[in-house]
Motif scaffolding. Structure first.
Motif: not given
Length: 805
Positions: A32, A34, A93, A96, A104, A106-108, A144, A222-223, A248
């Protein structure tokens, strides 16, 4: 069923091959990675803590100087991530899905906590029921990609997925036009990477917003946010809802590939690094339909003898730099065509679209290409600038069929083409922990070339409905402001403006919203907005033929159609994963186009009730309407493989045409009830046999039940239709009558395998499980002189195989 033969022939060899892979696989793990950034300033947050919840021993890391984090050797399955940083709300999150065949990423984005002279409460968390856009107060939620895959009946389509939410209903089973709170589907805005796009669906009629197949690939999304009322100040030219879609970024560390086969076609995808040093990446996907093969196997798409043909692509390139900010290049496009040939079918076999006694040939295409640039200004602001180009065209040719000799007689010809050039820029700045603002402008040039004509039997020649070549600009400056009185009381305000150079009409639209966290688990919210929308260019350029044979445009000076939105809501988080939500709303619509020649029931408020586009040649902006209702939602977020969603919507939707009579709109179904539940099970989870546990196997299901008020319609005068040998509609009784209530059950079952480097999912989505006969429309058969009904789709089985590696 014939579909079962197809499933065995096509998918069984693939399953056998995958089983062979499983025999040699090892315990699957994945990574994971991001970035963590400030939500308003886009500043990278260095030293943020990122941990995997419920991991033993604890797995965690901190972000580096670029705000990046990487977690390795995470067991696949459902994982929950927690991100903390001093002075910011904690982000969690939950659940997931981590797949063995895909890392995976992720941009948080974290929200700074408000300072009100009191000690900062570090344990505050971001509201998972909200949206990515923090300027929203009501009627917004984030969805999502996993939801578009999981929900039965969604067909990997964001619009169909959204029909599970409160107040949303699809206009018909075969298309994804969505009715939001009794509004026309034409009021929906599609936006990709911050820019408006025309109808992003295959077989899309000009001026509409839906179609049978969405060309936006959900695997590339992406979300994203879905808004249904009182939008923030940055959104305009929409009256019912907004899909704010984000593509994304591709994996910047490793190359990954996707293969998928299903009813939507055969799909290939690839992504990976362009430069691991700079973090540059690419992502590309392509899909091609082979429904012709499925048609030979006996499958019915609801299009009679016609075979839908289409293909589409999407791409995104992410190019970060050290000093010049980040550049992104994105694109999507598609092409589709279909033929409904009444000359080749029996008169008793009527096509869902094509109708009786005619040949219809139509097609559409769309291409979008854009470039965005984001650059930080200090540590508290950033500027985002974008340019894009869009090409969109549509054609339709209709020939009537001679009753005796079956000779084709040209009846209707159309070709619509539009180029759009968009440039936008905004500044987003955090003044302090209590105040944030965004100011920007969007300029869109519409370059239109539209022609359509129809055979006039009285004049014995073609008459032009539209004939326009020209350019027009839509200029939209806006400003939004967020003030946090305290961490529990937030005010969002803004103004959106529109100026249309075609006829020099304009609109100034105030927006305001407020959220009050009256208790740790409950929120009261309020929102208001004035929203305006242009009519499609076809409406402005409708022509009427004068006695001397010349043409005159009567609709050039129409005002923008407008709507006041009022919303009040209440949210209650019963526990960490279960919530109750209610919203009540009122909308007043005005400046709608109604018939200027004679008093009747026509109104642009009902536009979109059929997939084709129609408008009288002379309109005036005096029509009105209103919608009001209440929505209730109970939602269990995914937890330990279980989720469910139940919604109840009660509403009224009314309008007045030029005759001044209040009527039901075409979309006034009065109620919508949706319920879905899904559960996944990990096989052999507690087994001590290593052969059974070295690969993770998951089975699961999703069931959806929908019950809603039947479609409203304009009845046909049967006796007069027999005399005139064509359908004659009782327009004075428009939408008084309603078909029986709509009921449908969908079931999706799936089987997933996580191997060392390969993820495989096999699913079967059975739509309208009980083959319920829901009426779509009333029609008149000119051959038999009888009324008949066209029905929505019957049982519809969609197999799918997806592989990530």
């Amino acid at each position: 069923m014939k579909i079962s033969i197809f499933s065995i022939r096509i998918f069984t060899p693939a399953i056998i091959l995958l089983y062979a892979f499983c025999l040699h696989a090892q315990t699957p793990v994945q990574s994971i990675s991001g970035f963590v950034k400030d939500n308003f300033s886009n500043e990278t947050l260095i030293g943020a803590n990122v941990i995997v919840l419920n991991s033993h021993p604890l797995i965690g890391t901190t972000t580096d100087a670029a705000g990046k984090f990487t977690l390795t050797s995470i067991p696949v399955g459902y994982v929950s991530i927690q991100i903390t940083f001093v002075g910011y709300k904690t982000v969690e999150l939950n659940s997931i899905e981590l797949e063995s065949g895909k890392e995976l990423v992720l941009n948080v984005y974290m929200d700074e906590m408000a300072v009100s002279g009191q000690e900062v409460e570090i344990k505050a968390k971001v509201d998972k029921t909200g949206s990515i856009n923090r300027m929203t107060s009501v009627s917004a939620r984030t969805f999502t990609v996993d939801e578009t895959r999981r929900y039965a009946g969604s067909r990997n389509d964001v619009a169909r997925m959204a029909s599970n939410y409160a107040g949303i209903q699809t206009a018909s089973d075969d298309r994804n036009d969505i009715i939001i709170r009794g509004n026309s589907p034409s009021g929906l805005l599609w936006q990709v990477e911050g820019h408006e796009v025309p109808n992003p669906n295959h077989f899309a009629s000009f001026g509409t917003t839906g179609g049978p197949v969405n060309m936006i690939n959900n695997n590339q999304l992406d979300n994203s946010d879905f808004l249904t009322a009182a939008f923030p100040g940055e959104f305009g030219n929409a009256s019912s809802g907004v899909f704010d879609l984000r593509l994304r970024n591709g994996n910047a560390d490793n190359f990954e590939f996707l293969g998928q086969i299903g009813l939507n076609g055969f799909e290939l995808g690839a992504e990976g690094p362009i430069s691991r040093k700079t973090g540059a990446s690419f992502m590309v996907g392509y899909r091609y339909s082979f429904m012709g093969l499925f048609q030979l196997l006996g499958m019915n798409f609801g299009t009679g003898t016609a075979v839908p043909l289409y293909q589409d692509f999407s791409l995104k390139v992410n190019l970060p730099t050290k000093k010049m900010g980040t550049f992104t290049i994105y694109g999507l496009g598609g092409k589709s065509e279909i033929e409904f040939l009444g000359s080749e079918i029996d008169t008793a076999e009527i096509d869902f679209y094509g109708g009786e006694g005619m040949d219809l040939r139509s097609g559409s295409s769309l291409m979008v290409i854009g470039i965005n640039h984001v650059i930080n200004i200090g540590k508290s602001a950033f500027v985002k600038t974008g340019i894009s180009y869009t090409f969109n065209d549509y054609y339709a040719n209709i020939d009537s069929i001679g009753e005796i000799d079956k000779i084709l007689i040209p009846k209707y010809r159309s070709y619509f083409k539009e180029n759009r050039f968009i440039i936008s820029s905004y500044l987003k700045k955090r003044l302090n922990s209590n105040n944030n603002f965004q100011v920007g402008a969007i300029a869109t040039m519409y370059q239109s070339n539209i022609h359509d004509s129809i055979l006039n039997l009285d004049l014995n020649h073609f008459v032009e409905n539209t004939n326009y070549i020209g350019n027009a600009w839509l200029i939209r400056p806006y400003v939004t402001w967020q003030h946090k009185f305290t961490e529990n009381l937030v005010l969002n305000t803004g103004i959106h403006s529109m100026f249309y150079t075609y006829n020099s009409t304009y609109s100034i639209e105030p927006r305001v919203g407020m959220k009050w966290h009256m208790a740790p688990s409950s929120v009261i919210s309020f929102g208001y907005g004035l929203h305006s929308q242009l009519f499609p260019v076809l409406v402005y350029n409708q022509q009427t033929i004068m006695p001397d044979g010349s043409y005159r445009k009567m609709n050039e000076d129409l005002s923008m159609q407008k709507s006041h939105h009022f919303v009040v809501g209440y949210d209650l988080n019963i526990n960490e994963f279960l919530r109750f939500k209610s919203e009540a709303y009122y909308q007043f619509l005005f400046n709608a186009g109604v018939n200027a020649n004679s008093p009747d029931s026509y109104s642009t408020i009902n536009q979109g009730s059929a997939f084709y586009f129609y408008t009288p040649d002379s309109l005036e902006s005096t029509g009105t309407g209103y919608n009001y209702g209440v929505e209730l939602t109970v939602e269990q977020f995914l937890n330990k493989g279980l989720y469910y969603l139940g919604t109840v919507s009660l509403f009224q939707s009314k309008f007045k045409g030029s005759d001044g009579i209040e009527r039901n709109t075409a979309f006034n179904g009065n109620f919508i009830i949706n319920a879905l539940i899904g559960k996944s099970f990990q096989l052999h989870k507690n087994s001590t046999n290593p052969k059974l546990t070295k690969n993770q196997r998951i089975v699961g299901f999703d069931v959806k039940v929908s019950y809603a008020g039947g479609r409203r319609y304009v009845p046909i005068d049967e006796e007069q239709s027999k005399i005139e040998h064509r359908p004659v509609y009782l327009l004075d009784k428009a939408y008084e009558e309603q078909f029986p209530n709509y009921f449908r059950t969908d079931l999706k079952v799936y089987y997933k395998i996580n191997m060392k480097k390969i993820y495989v999912e096999f699913a079967i989505d059975i739509q309208n499980l009980f083959n319920t006969q829901n009426i779509y429309s009333q029609n008149f058969n000119t051959s038999t002189g009888e009324l008949y009904y066209t029905y929505q789709l019957g049982i519809y089985v969609i197999p799918q195989l997806r592989i990530n590696f």
